[in-house]
Design a protein around this motif. Structure first.
Motif, PDB file in Angstrom:
ATOM      1  N   TYR A 441       0.841  -1.203   0.000  1.00  0.00           N
ATOM      2  CA  TYR A 441       0.000   0.000   0.000  1.00  0.00           C
ATOM      3  C   TYR A 441       0.876   1.253   0.000  1.00  0.00           C
ATOM      4  N   PHE A 442       1.887   1.275   0.853  1.00  0.00           N
ATOM      5  CA  PHE A 442       2.771   2.442   0.896  1.00  0.00           C
ATOM      6  C   PHE A 442       3.659   2.515  -0.342  1.00  0.00           C
ATOM      7  N   GLN A 443       3.992   1.372  -0.918  1.00  0.00           N
ATOM      8  CA  GLN A 443       4.721   1.374  -2.184  1.00  0.00           C
ATOM      9  C   GLN A 443       3.902   2.082  -3.262  1.00  0.00           C
ATOM     10  N   GLU A 444       2.624   1.767  -3.334  1.00  0.00           N
ATOM     11  CA  GLU A 444       1.751   2.411  -4.323  1.00  0.00           C
ATOM     12  C   GLU A 444       1.597   3.901  -4.026  1.00  0.00           C
ATOM     13  N   SER A 445       1.504   4.249  -2.752  1.00  0.00           N
ATOM     14  CA  SER A 445       1.329   5.655  -2.369  1.00  0.00           C
ATOM     15  C   SER A 445       2.540   6.503  -2.740  1.00  0.00           C
ATOM     16  N   SER A 465      -6.171   0.124  -4.152  1.00  0.00           N
ATOM     17  CA  SER A 465      -5.129  -0.022  -3.133  1.00  0.00           C
ATOM     18  C   SER A 465      -5.634   0.430  -1.770  1.00  0.00           C
ATOM     19  N   HIS A 466      -6.342   1.549  -1.735  1.00  0.00           N
ATOM     20  CA  HIS A 466      -6.879   2.063  -0.470  1.00  0.00           C
ATOM     21  C   HIS A 466      -7.910   1.104   0.123  1.00  0.00           C
ATOM     22  N   THR A 467      -8.767   0.554  -0.735  1.00  0.00           N
ATOM     23  CA  THR A 467      -9.788  -0.371  -0.236  1.00  0.00           C
ATOM     24  C   THR A 467      -9.151  -1.629   0.339  1.00  0.00           C
ATOM     25  N   ILE A 468      -8.146  -2.161  -0.344  1.00  0.00           N
ATOM     26  CA  ILE A 468      -7.457  -3.349   0.175  1.00  0.00           C
ATOM     27  C   ILE A 468      -6.790  -3.026   1.511  1.00  0.00           C
ATOM     28  N   HIS A 469      -6.234  -1.832   1.611  1.00  0.00           N
ATOM     29  CA  HIS A 469      -5.632  -1.420   2.886  1.00  0.00           C
ATOM     30  C   HIS A 469      -6.690  -1.330   3.984  1.00  0.00           C
ATOM     31  N   ASP A 470      -7.925  -0.966   3.613  1.00  0.00           N
ATOM     32  CA  ASP A 470      -9.001  -0.876   4.613  1.00  0.00           C
ATOM     33  C   ASP A 470      -9.235  -2.210   5.313  1.00  0.00           C
ATOM     34  N   PHE A 471      -8.985  -3.321   4.619  1.00  0.00           N
ATOM     35  CA  PHE A 471      -9.174  -4.634   5.239  1.00  0.00           C
ATOM     36  C   PHE A 471      -8.406  -4.765   6.552  1.00  0.00           C
ATOM     37  N   ILE A 472      -7.226  -4.158   6.601  1.00  0.00           N
ATOM     38  CA  ILE A 472      -6.367  -4.392   7.767  1.00  0.00           C
ATOM     39  C   ILE A 472      -6.708  -3.465   8.937  1.00  0.00           C
ATOM     40  N   ARG A 488     -16.784  -5.718  13.530  1.00  0.00           N
ATOM     41  CA  ARG A 488     -15.647  -6.143  12.705  1.00  0.00           C
ATOM     42  C   ARG A 488     -16.130  -6.921  11.482  1.00  0.00           C
ATOM     43  N   ILE A 489     -17.072  -7.826  11.716  1.00  0.00           N
ATOM     44  CA  ILE A 489     -17.603  -8.628  10.614  1.00  0.00           C
ATOM     45  C   ILE A 489     -18.301  -7.736   9.589  1.00  0.00           C
ATOM     46  N   ALA A 490     -19.130  -6.813  10.070  1.00  0.00           N
ATOM     47  CA  ALA A 490     -19.873  -5.930   9.161  1.00  0.00           C
ATOM     48  C   ALA A 490     -18.926  -5.069   8.336  1.00  0.00           C
ATOM     49  N   CYS A 491     -17.885  -4.541   8.969  1.00  0.00           N
ATOM     50  CA  CYS A 491     -16.922  -3.693   8.251  1.00  0.00           C
ATOM     51  C   CYS A 491     -16.142  -4.494   7.210  1.00  0.00           C
ATOM     52  N   MET A 492     -15.786  -5.716   7.546  1.00  0.00           N
ATOM     53  CA  MET A 492     -15.081  -6.565   6.584  1.00  0.00           C
ATOM     54  C   MET A 492     -15.979  -6.875   5.385  1.00  0.00           C
ATOM     55  N   LYS A 493     -17.254  -7.152   5.643  1.00  0.00           N
ATOM     56  CA  LYS A 493     -18.186  -7.436   4.546  1.00  0.00           C
ATOM     57  C   LYS A 493     -18.330  -6.224   3.627  1.00  0.00           C
ATOM     58  N   MET A 494     -18.488  -5.046   4.217  1.00  0.00           N
ATOM     59  CA  MET A 494     -18.644  -3.837   3.406  1.00  0.00           C
ATOM     60  C   MET A 494     -17.394  -3.561   2.579  1.00  0.00           C
ATOM     61  N   THR A 495     -16.233  -3.804   3.173  1.00  0.00           N
ATOM     62  CA  THR A 495     -14.985  -3.583   2.447  1.00  0.00           C
ATOM     63  C   THR A 495     -14.830  -4.597   1.318  1.00  0.00           C
ATOM     64  N   LYS A 496     -15.256  -5.826   1.567  1.00  0.00           N
ATOM     65  CA  LYS A 496     -15.196  -6.857   0.524  1.00  0.00           C
ATOM     66  C   LYS A 496     -16.080  -6.465  -0.661  1.00  0.00           C
ATOM     67  N   THR A 497     -17.266  -5.974  -0.365  1.00  0.00           N
ATOM     68  CA  THR A 497     -18.166  -5.530  -1.432  1.00  0.00           C
ATOM     69  C   THR A 497     -17.556  -4.373  -2.213  1.00  0.00           C
ATOM     70  N   GLN A 498     -16.935  -3.419  -1.506  1.00  0.00           N
ATOM     71  CA  GLN A 498     -16.289  -2.290  -2.179  1.00  0.00           C
ATOM     72  C   GLN A 498     -15.091  -2.757  -2.999  1.00  0.00           C
ATOM     73  N   TYR A 499     -14.382  -3.736  -2.496  1.00  0.00           N
ATOM     74  CA  TYR A 499     -13.241  -4.311  -3.220  1.00  0.00           C
ATOM     75  C   TYR A 499     -13.677  -4.850  -4.579  1.00  0.00           C
ATOM     76  N   TYR A 500     -14.796  -5.570  -4.598  1.00  0.00           N
ATOM     77  CA  TYR A 500     -15.287  -6.112  -5.864  1.00  0.00           C
ATOM     78  C   TYR A 500     -15.714  -4.991  -6.816  1.00  0.00           C
ATOM     79  N   LYS A 501     -16.318  -3.938  -6.278  1.00  0.00           N
ATOM     80  CA  LYS A 501     -16.699  -2.795  -7.114  1.00  0.00           C
ATOM     81  C   LYS A 501     -15.460  -2.111  -7.694  1.00  0.00           C
ATOM     82  N   ASP A 502     -14.449  -1.931  -6.858  1.00  0.00           N
ATOM     83  CA  ASP A 502     -13.222  -1.273  -7.317  1.00  0.00           C
ATOM     84  C   ASP A 502     -12.518  -2.098  -8.390  1.00  0.00           C
TER      85      ASP A 502
END
Length: 526
Positions: A441-445, A465-472, A488-502
Motif C-alpha cells: 500500500y505504501f509502495q503504491e502511495s 489499493s486504499h480499499t485493500i488497505h481498509d481490510f487491515i 468487525r464482521i460488518a466492516c469486513m463485509k462492506m470492504t469486501k463488497t467495495q473491493y469487488y466494485k473497485d
C-alpha cells in the motif's frame, strides 16, 4: 454473457431403500423459476432432471455427455442438486441418486473442466459442506483484469459437514429449507445495482436469512458453506441499465474558458463547482470581474448527475457557486488552482462561506481563497510526473501483490463466516497478511504521478489499493480492543463488497488504455 443451468432433484429412493424426498422434485421447479425471475436466465437454457422423481446415476452421466454446451467462454454455468447426501466410509461427501451415488469431488472436478468463464455449483444435501477448494485465484503480470475477474468456480452448500439439511417445516413452501432462502436471495430486487447482481451480494443476503432462521429455529439450524476459486466475484447481468447522461457546460471566451461545471447539489442547496482555464495572466481584480460574469452565466444553466436531482432542482435558483481558476488543463486535472472565488445567496450562512483567514480576502466584493503554493505545486507536478510505461509497470507489479493478498484474506474471512474457523484462527492468518498489505500500500502511495492519458486508470488503481488497505483496519490490535465482533464482521463485509466494485471499475479503466498496457508487456518480454 449468458447463463446456462442444470437442475437435478432426486425424490424417489425406493430402489435403494432410502427415504423418499418428495420436495426435491419441487426444488428444481422453484430454482428454475427463481433463476429466470432473479437472474434473467432464459427458460430454454435451464435443463432439469428429476421431474418424474427418479434420477439414476447413468441419467446424469448421459445428460452431461450429451449436454451441448453451446456457450461462449464468457458465459456462466450453474449446477444445482437437491437430494440425499452423506459422508462415505472413506471420508468423502457423496451425492445419492435413485440407484447409487457419485462422489461430490468427482463431479466438482468434472464441472471445473467445462470451458466457460465461471461455474456456480449448489448442493442442497445433508453434510454438503464437507468439501475443500484447494489453492487461490492468482493474478499474474500477463493476465488482464478482464480475464482474471469472475473466472473460476464457486461452491455453495446448504449445510456444514456435520449438519442435516431439512425440508421447509412450512408445508405451504413444499421445498427444501435452504433452497427456499436461496431463491428469495436471488430474486431480491434490492440487490440490483446498475442492472446487475453480484454473487457476493446474493451470498451475503442468503447468509443473513439463514442466520435469522437459525436463531428463531435452532432445531432446524443449517449453516450454509460458501467457498470460491474465483477472481473477484461474478456479476450477473440481469436487465438493461440505461445510465443517467449528465450534461456538461463549456464556454469559450477571449480571456477564459469554462472547462467544466460540476453539480454538487444537496437535499437543501443547489450548488455548482465551476472550473475555469485562464487564457492569459490576469490580476485578482480582473478575476473578480470574470467571477461576476461566470456567476451570471451559471445562474441560467441546469447541470445534474442524476434524475432525482434534476427533478428536484430544475428551475430553482442557485445557492452556491464555487469557481476554481487554473492556467492550463494540467492545473484542472491536478486540482492545482491559482485561487477560488465563492458566491452564495442570502439563504446561506455567509459568515461560514466567506470566513476570512491569512489566505482569503475580498476584492470588488468577491470572496477569494488564494493558493499561495500554486507555483510550488506546479513545479512538483512537472518534476514528479512519471513516464507512462514506467508507471504502468510499477503499478501493475504492486497491484498484483495487493490483489492476491486480498484474495487470500477473503478466503480466510469466508471460512470465518462459514463457521469452519474461529476468529482466533482468522486473526493468525490476518497477522501474516496484514504487514504485506501495508508494505505494498505504501509502495503504491509513493509512486510518481500519472500523465493525463493514464490518470483515470491510475486513480482507479489507487482507489483499489486504499480499499485493500481498509481490510487491515478492522483486525488491528486497536480494532480488536475497541470494536465488537459484529462490527468487525460488518466492516469486513462492506470492504469486501467495495473491493469487488473497485476491481470492476479498474477493469473498465484498464480496457481504455489496453494498448499502452500491452506495449509495456511486449517491451518487457523483449
Amino acid at each position: 454473457m449468458s447463463i446456462y443451468a442444470l437442475a437435478v432433484g432426486v425424490s424417489d429412493y425406493s430402489l435403494i431403500g432410502e427415504q423418499n424426498l418428495d420436495f426435491c422434485k419441487n426444488d428444481i421447479e422453484h430454482v428454475s423459476k427463481a433463476l429466470t425471475k432473479g437472474l434473467s436466465v432464459k427458460p430454454e437454457q435451464i435443463f432439469k432432471i428429476g421431474e418424474n422423481r427418479v434420477v439414476k446415476k447413468q441419467s446424469l452421466i448421459d445428460t452431461l455427455k450429451n449436454f451441448k454446451f453451446d456457450v461462449e467462454h464468457e458465459d456462466t454455468f450453474i449446477f444445482y442438486f437437491s437430494g440425499h447426501g452423506c459422508i462415505s466410509r472413506d471420508g468423502y461427501h457423496i451425492l445419492v441418486f435413485s440407484d447409487g451415488h457419485i462422489k461430490t469431488e468427482d463431479l466438482i472436478e468434472y464441472f471445473n473442466k467445462i470451458n466457460v468463464k465461471n461455474k456456480l455449483l449448489i448442493f442442497d444435501t445433508c453434510h454438503s459442506g464437507h468439501f475443500k477448494i484447494n489453492g487461490l485465484p492468482s493474478l499474474d503480470y500477463e493476465s488482464s483484469l478482464e480475464k482474471f475477474l469472475g473466472t473460476g468456480y464457486a461452491i455453495l452448500s446448504s449445510s456444514s459437514s456435520n449438519q442435516y439439511s431439512y425440508n421447509h417445516p412450512d408445508s405451504e413452501k413444499q421445498s427444501s429449507l435452504f433452497t427456499s432462502f436461496f431463491n428469495d436471495a436471488i430474486i431480491a430486487r434490492s440487490l440490483l445495482k446498475e442492472g446487475k447482481k453480484s454473487l457476493d451480494d446474493i451470498i451475503n443476503l442468503l447468509f443473513q436469512y439463514m442466520k435469522i432462521w437459525n436463531i428463531k429455529h435452532p432445531e432446524y439450524a443449517q449453516n450454509p458453506i460458501f467457498r470460491s476459486k474465483l477472481g473477484g466475484t461474478i456479476f450477473f447481468s440481469v436487465e438493461q441499465y440505461i445510465p443517467y447522461i449528465s450534461n456538461n457546460y463549456f464556454l469559450e471566451q477571449d480571456k477564459y474558458r469554462i472547462y467544466q461545471v460540476e453539480p454538487i447539489h444537496t437535499a437543501s442547496a443547489k450548488r455548482y463547482i465551476v472550473k475555469i482555464i485562464l487564457k492569459e495572466s490576469l490580476s485578482l481584480e480582473d478575476i473578480s470581474k470574470v467571477h461576476k460574469e461566470i456567476v451570471s452565466i451559471i445562474m441560467n444553466i441546469e447541470v445534474y448527475t442524476n434524475e432525482k436531482d434534476e427533478k428536484h432542482w430544475t428551475g430553482k435558483l442557485e445557492n452556491n457557486i464555487f469557481c476554481y481558476y487554473g492556467q492550463s488543463e494540467d492545473d484542472i486535472l491536478n486540482s492545482n488552482f491559482l485561487c477560488k472565488t465563492v458566491w452564495v445567496d442570502d439563504t446561506q450562512d455567509k459568515s461560514w462561506w466567506y470566513r476570512l483567514s491569512n489566505r482569503s480576502k475580498f476584492i470588488n466584493d468577491v470572496y477569494f481563497d488564494i493558493n499561495s503554493n500554486y507555483k510550488t505545486l506546479k513545479e512538483f507536478y512537472v518534476t514528479h510526473t512519471a513516464e507512462e510505461a514506467t508507471l504502468i509497470h510499477q503499478t501493475k507489479v504492486i497491484l498484483i501483490h495487493l490483489v492476491n493478498l486480498a484474495e487470500r484474506l477473503i478466503k480466510a474471512f469466508n471460512e470465518l463466516l462459514n463457521g469452519t474457523s474461529t476468529e482466533i484462527q482468522f486473526i493468525e492468518e490476518f497477522e501474516q497478511i496484514s504487514p504485506l498489505i501495508k508494505y505494498y500500500y505504501f509502495q503504491e502511495s509513493n509512486l510518481d504521478l500519472p500523465s493525463k492519458e493514464i490518470k483515470e486508470w491510475s486513480a482507479a488503481c489507487t482507489a483499489l489499493s486504499h480499499t485493500i488497505h481498509d481490510f487491515i483496519l478492522f483486525y488491528s490490535e486497536h480494532a480488536i480492543k475497541n470494536r465488537t465482533y459484529d462490527n468487525r464482521i460488518a466492516c469486513m463485509k462492506m470492504t469486501k463488497t467495495q473491493y469487488y466494485k473497485d476491481l470492476e471499475k479498474l477493469k473498465e479503466e484498464e480496457k481504455k488504455i489496453k494498448y499502452l498496457i500491452n506495449d509495456v508487456v511486449i517491451d518487457l518480454e523483449k
